[in-house]
Design a protein around this motif. Structure first.
Motif, PDB file in Angstrom:
ATOM      1  N   PRO A 264       0.794  -1.240   0.000  1.00  0.00           N
ATOM      2  CA  PRO A 264       0.000   0.000   0.000  1.00  0.00           C
ATOM      3  C   PRO A 264       0.822   1.283   0.000  1.00  0.00           C
ATOM      4  CG  PRO A 264      -0.692  -1.505   1.759  1.00  0.00           C
ATOM      5  CD  PRO A 264       0.620  -1.984   1.248  1.00  0.00           C
ATOM      6  N   PHE A 265       2.089   1.244   0.386  1.00  0.00           N
ATOM      7  CA  PHE A 265       2.812   2.475   0.705  1.00  0.00           C
ATOM      8  C   PHE A 265       2.985   3.382  -0.510  1.00  0.00           C
ATOM      9  CE2 PHE A 265       3.973  -0.240   4.260  1.00  0.00           C
ATOM     10  CZ  PHE A 265       3.839   0.634   5.320  1.00  0.00           C
ATOM     11  N   VAL A 266       3.442   2.837  -1.621  1.00  0.00           N
ATOM     12  CA  VAL A 266       3.671   3.668  -2.804  1.00  0.00           C
ATOM     13  C   VAL A 266       2.344   4.184  -3.353  1.00  0.00           C
ATOM     14  CG1 VAL A 266       4.604   3.712  -5.140  1.00  0.00           C
ATOM     15  CG2 VAL A 266       5.813   2.467  -3.353  1.00  0.00           C
ATOM     16  N   ALA A 267       1.355   3.308  -3.458  1.00  0.00           N
ATOM     17  CA  ALA A 267       0.061   3.713  -3.996  1.00  0.00           C
ATOM     18  C   ALA A 267      -0.578   4.797  -3.135  1.00  0.00           C
ATOM     19  CB  ALA A 267      -0.867   2.494  -4.092  1.00  0.00           C
ATOM     20  N   ARG A 268      -0.487   4.665  -1.827  1.00  0.00           N
ATOM     21  CA  ARG A 268      -1.115   5.623  -0.926  1.00  0.00           C
ATOM     22  C   ARG A 268      -0.423   6.987  -0.959  1.00  0.00           C
ATOM     23  NH1 ARG A 268      -5.932   6.471  -0.121  1.00  0.00           N
ATOM     24  NH2 ARG A 268      -7.115   4.616   0.339  1.00  0.00           N
ATOM     25  N   GLU A 269       0.857   7.035  -1.280  1.00  0.00           N
ATOM     26  CA  GLU A 269       1.546   8.322  -1.409  1.00  0.00           C
ATOM     27  C   GLU A 269       1.240   8.984  -2.743  1.00  0.00           C
ATOM     28  OE1 GLU A 269       3.213   9.986   0.846  1.00  0.00           O
ATOM     29  OE2 GLU A 269       2.801   8.401   2.303  1.00  0.00           O
ATOM     30  N   LEU A 270       1.082   8.187  -3.794  1.00  0.00           N
ATOM     31  CA  LEU A 270       0.855   8.750  -5.115  1.00  0.00           C
ATOM     32  C   LEU A 270      -0.598   9.166  -5.347  1.00  0.00           C
ATOM     33  CD1 LEU A 270       2.953   6.369  -7.401  1.00  0.00           C
ATOM     34  CD2 LEU A 270       3.502   8.701  -6.732  1.00  0.00           C
ATOM     35  N   LEU A 271      -1.521   8.426  -4.761  1.00  0.00           N
ATOM     36  CA  LEU A 271      -2.938   8.626  -5.061  1.00  0.00           C
ATOM     37  C   LEU A 271      -3.427  10.049  -4.779  1.00  0.00           C
ATOM     38  CD1 LEU A 271      -5.534   7.454  -6.088  1.00  0.00           C
ATOM     39  CD2 LEU A 271      -5.955   6.453  -3.836  1.00  0.00           C
ATOM     40  N   PRO A 272      -3.196  10.631  -3.595  1.00  0.00           N
ATOM     41  CA  PRO A 272      -3.675  12.009  -3.357  1.00  0.00           C
ATOM     42  C   PRO A 272      -3.060  13.015  -4.326  1.00  0.00           C
ATOM     43  CG  PRO A 272      -3.033  10.956  -1.302  1.00  0.00           C
ATOM     44  CD  PRO A 272      -2.547  10.077  -2.394  1.00  0.00           C
ATOM     45  N   MET A 273      -1.777  12.816  -4.674  1.00  0.00           N
ATOM     46  CA  MET A 273      -1.114  13.731  -5.588  1.00  0.00           C
ATOM     47  C   MET A 273      -1.745  13.693  -6.974  1.00  0.00           C
ATOM     48  SD  MET A 273       1.489  15.895  -5.717  1.00  0.00           S
ATOM     49  CE  MET A 273       2.549  15.402  -4.368  1.00  0.00           C
ATOM     50  N   MET A 274      -1.999  12.477  -7.484  1.00  0.00           N
ATOM     51  CA  MET A 274      -2.588  12.359  -8.820  1.00  0.00           C
ATOM     52  C   MET A 274      -4.027  12.858  -8.848  1.00  0.00           C
ATOM     53  SD  MET A 274      -1.104   8.849 -10.478  1.00  0.00           S
ATOM     54  CE  MET A 274       0.658   8.653 -10.827  1.00  0.00           C
ATOM     55  N   GLN A 275      -4.771  12.616  -7.773  1.00  0.00           N
ATOM     56  CA  GLN A 275      -6.146  13.107  -7.727  1.00  0.00           C
ATOM     57  C   GLN A 275      -6.178  14.629  -7.677  1.00  0.00           C
ATOM     58  OE1 GLN A 275      -7.554  10.902  -4.298  1.00  0.00           O
ATOM     59  NE2 GLN A 275      -8.753   9.519  -5.592  1.00  0.00           N
ATOM     60  N   ALA A 276      -5.246  15.239  -6.970  1.00  0.00           N
ATOM     61  CA  ALA A 276      -5.220  16.700  -6.850  1.00  0.00           C
ATOM     62  C   ALA A 276      -4.820  17.371  -8.160  1.00  0.00           C
ATOM     63  CB  ALA A 276      -4.263  17.121  -5.740  1.00  0.00           C
ATOM     64  N   GLN A 277      -3.983  16.712  -8.955  1.00  0.00           N
ATOM     65  CA  GLN A 277      -3.509  17.320 -10.196  1.00  0.00           C
ATOM     66  C   GLN A 277      -4.549  17.297 -11.300  1.00  0.00           C
ATOM     67  OE1 GLN A 277       0.050  15.170 -11.039  1.00  0.00           O
ATOM     68  NE2 GLN A 277       1.312  16.394  -9.650  1.00  0.00           N
ATOM     69  N   GLY A 278      -5.463  16.330 -11.247  1.00  0.00           N
ATOM     70  CA  GLY A 278      -6.478  16.256 -12.291  1.00  0.00           C
ATOM     71  C   GLY A 278      -5.906  15.752 -13.607  1.00  0.00           C
ATOM     72  N   ASN A 279      -6.668  15.961 -14.692  1.00  0.00           N
ATOM     73  CA  ASN A 279      -6.291  15.426 -16.005  1.00  0.00           C
ATOM     74  C   ASN A 279      -5.952  16.508 -17.024  1.00  0.00           C
ATOM     75  OD1 ASN A 279      -6.873  12.807 -15.047  1.00  0.00           O
ATOM     76  ND2 ASN A 279      -9.025  13.012 -15.613  1.00  0.00           N
ATOM     77  N   ASP A 280      -5.934  17.781 -16.614  1.00  0.00           N
ATOM     78  CA  ASP A 280      -5.769  18.861 -17.583  1.00  0.00           C
ATOM     79  C   ASP A 280      -4.454  18.765 -18.347  1.00  0.00           C
ATOM     80  OD1 ASP A 280      -8.193  19.782 -16.773  1.00  0.00           O
ATOM     81  OD2 ASP A 280      -7.400  21.336 -15.419  1.00  0.00           O
ATOM     82  N   GLU A 281      -3.344  18.531 -17.637  1.00  0.00           N
ATOM     83  CA  GLU A 281      -2.044  18.497 -18.295  1.00  0.00           C
ATOM     84  C   GLU A 281      -1.931  17.295 -19.223  1.00  0.00           C
ATOM     85  OE1 GLU A 281       1.123  18.781 -15.521  1.00  0.00           O
ATOM     86  OE2 GLU A 281       0.448  20.678 -14.665  1.00  0.00           O
ATOM     87  N   GLU A 282      -2.449  16.147 -18.808  1.00  0.00           N
ATOM     88  CA  GLU A 282      -2.406  14.967 -19.661  1.00  0.00           C
ATOM     89  C   GLU A 282      -3.242  15.164 -20.919  1.00  0.00           C
ATOM     90  OE1 GLU A 282      -2.665  14.856 -16.453  1.00  0.00           O
ATOM     91  OE2 GLU A 282      -1.227  13.398 -15.649  1.00  0.00           O
ATOM     92  N   GLU A 283      -4.434  15.743 -20.754  1.00  0.00           N
ATOM     93  CA  GLU A 283      -5.296  15.989 -21.912  1.00  0.00           C
ATOM     94  C   GLU A 283      -4.645  16.980 -22.880  1.00  0.00           C
ATOM     95  OE1 GLU A 283      -8.936  17.275 -20.234  1.00  0.00           O
ATOM     96  OE2 GLU A 283      -9.574  15.266 -19.590  1.00  0.00           O
ATOM     97  N   ALA A 284      -3.968  17.983 -22.341  1.00  0.00           N
ATOM     98  CA  ALA A 284      -3.273  18.940 -23.207  1.00  0.00           C
ATOM     99  C   ALA A 284      -2.151  18.258 -23.983  1.00  0.00           C
ATOM    100  CB  ALA A 284      -2.717  20.089 -22.374  1.00  0.00           C
ATOM    101  N   ALA A 285      -1.406  17.379 -23.314  1.00  0.00           N
ATOM    102  CA  ALA A 285      -0.320  16.670 -23.994  1.00  0.00           C
ATOM    103  C   ALA A 285      -0.852  15.759 -25.101  1.00  0.00           C
ATOM    104  CB  ALA A 285       0.475  15.854 -22.977  1.00  0.00           C
ATOM    105  N   LEU A 286      -1.945  15.059 -24.829  1.00  0.00           N
ATOM    106  CA  LEU A 286      -2.537  14.188 -25.840  1.00  0.00           C
ATOM    107  C   LEU A 286      -3.077  15.005 -27.013  1.00  0.00           C
ATOM    108  CD1 LEU A 286      -4.441  11.676 -23.499  1.00  0.00           C
ATOM    109  CD2 LEU A 286      -2.375  11.222 -24.835  1.00  0.00           C
TER     110      LEU A 286
END
Length: 303
Positions: A170-192
């Motif tokens: 759980p340790f890696v997933a639990r550290e990454l999850l809040p960060m990815m949820q907070a960033q949203g998808n805007d930057e990824e959608e722009a890159a695509l």
């Protein structure tokens, strides 16, 4: 009346924080709370560390280093590093994949996946080790098939690796999850939209944004992997020189009244823990520094 209220208000111009007598504590209370915190750290952290290192060096440095020349001790250290070296990369891959899926996409069973990620936090490590015994032991569900094919998992290195993976995933997933949820998808959608492939978007957009959280999770995962006792104790069989990790070997030495040797190995674990704390603090500092240097969208225009 107004003058009395004004006299109780202090404004910090730099941060805009307003402190009043209702939100500040008397000096006596602050000193008392600080003293309790320091006393707690001394009794439960610094004093045990001092006892570990003083007992380890009780007979001098020669006896201390002689402990690590013992074949069983060297085998325990190698097995600990091997288990952590396998578990941490696998959990890093799982953590990135799980956090990316949960944080960036909507799918059926998302809540169930989040619950399963938290499962090792709510299940005793001893119980998780027992589950592996019931699955892969000689009398377990898959035991007869494993015996017929000459595959050993329980009381062997694979069982130790599996138990370590379970308690640390759980340790890696639990550290990454809040960060990815907070960033949203805007930057990824722009890159695509600009023509980047999925792999390029992940490697050049998603991963750099979460690199400090990823490193932080890996540090915590590695610390837990090297110090795990309960689950590994159940599946190892305590075979000296074969399936004893460092925590298990410390127990064996202590039960054999080899106190200097036991505390010497314990001191090595303590040193690894201290190094982990230092690296963790550096990562936290770099992460905060990076966050402070980032200008929010519209920040320059607003200024």
């Amino acid at each position: 009346m107004a003058g009395a209220i004004q006299s109780n208000v202090r404004v910090a111009p730099a941060s805009g924080f307003v402190a009043t007598q209702a939100t500040s504590e008397p000096a006596l209370v602050r000193w008392l709370l600080t003293g309790i915190a320091i006393l707690f750290l001394v009794v439960f952290l610094f004093l045990p560390l001092a006892i570990v290192f003083s007992t380890a060096l009780e007979k001098g440095f020669a006896a201390y280093f002689r402990t690590f020349q013992d074949p069983d001790t060297a085998a325990a250290i190698r097995l600990t590093l091997l288990a952590a070296g396998i578990a941490v990369p696998l959990n890093m891959i799982f953590g990135i994949a799980a956090a990316w899926a949960i944080g960036k996409f909507e799918f059926f069973g998302k809540s169930l996946l989040i619950t399963l990620i938290d499962l090792p936090f709510s299940v005793s490590p001893v119980v998780s080790g027992l589950i592996y015994v019931l699955l892969f032991g000689m009398q377990g569900l898959l035991g007869p098939w494993l015996i017929d094919h000459d595959i050993r998992i329980i009381f062997a290195v694979p069982g130790i690796v599996l138990a370590t993976i379970f308690v640390t995933f759980p340790f890696v997933a639990r550290e990454l999850l809040p960060m990815m949820q907070a960033q949203g998808n805007d930057e990824e959608e722009a890159a695509l939209t600009l023509g980047a492939s999925g792999w390029q978007t992940f490697r050049r957009v998603t991963l750099p944004n979460v690199k400090w959280a990823l490193l932080y999770g890996v540090i915590l995962c590695n610390a837990r992997a090297m110090g795990e006792f309960g689950a590994v104790s159940v599946v190892s069989g305590h075979i000296r020189g074969v399936t004893d990790t460092m925590p298990l070997h410390i127990e064996v030495l202590y039960n054999d009244y080899q106190f200097v040797a036991a505390f010497s190995v314990a001191s090595l674990l303590a040193l690894l823990a201290l190094v982990t704390l230092v690296v963790k603090s550096v990562v936290e500092w770099r992460s905060k520094e990076q966050g402070n240097n980032q200008v929010p969208l519209g920040g320059e225009e607003g200024a």
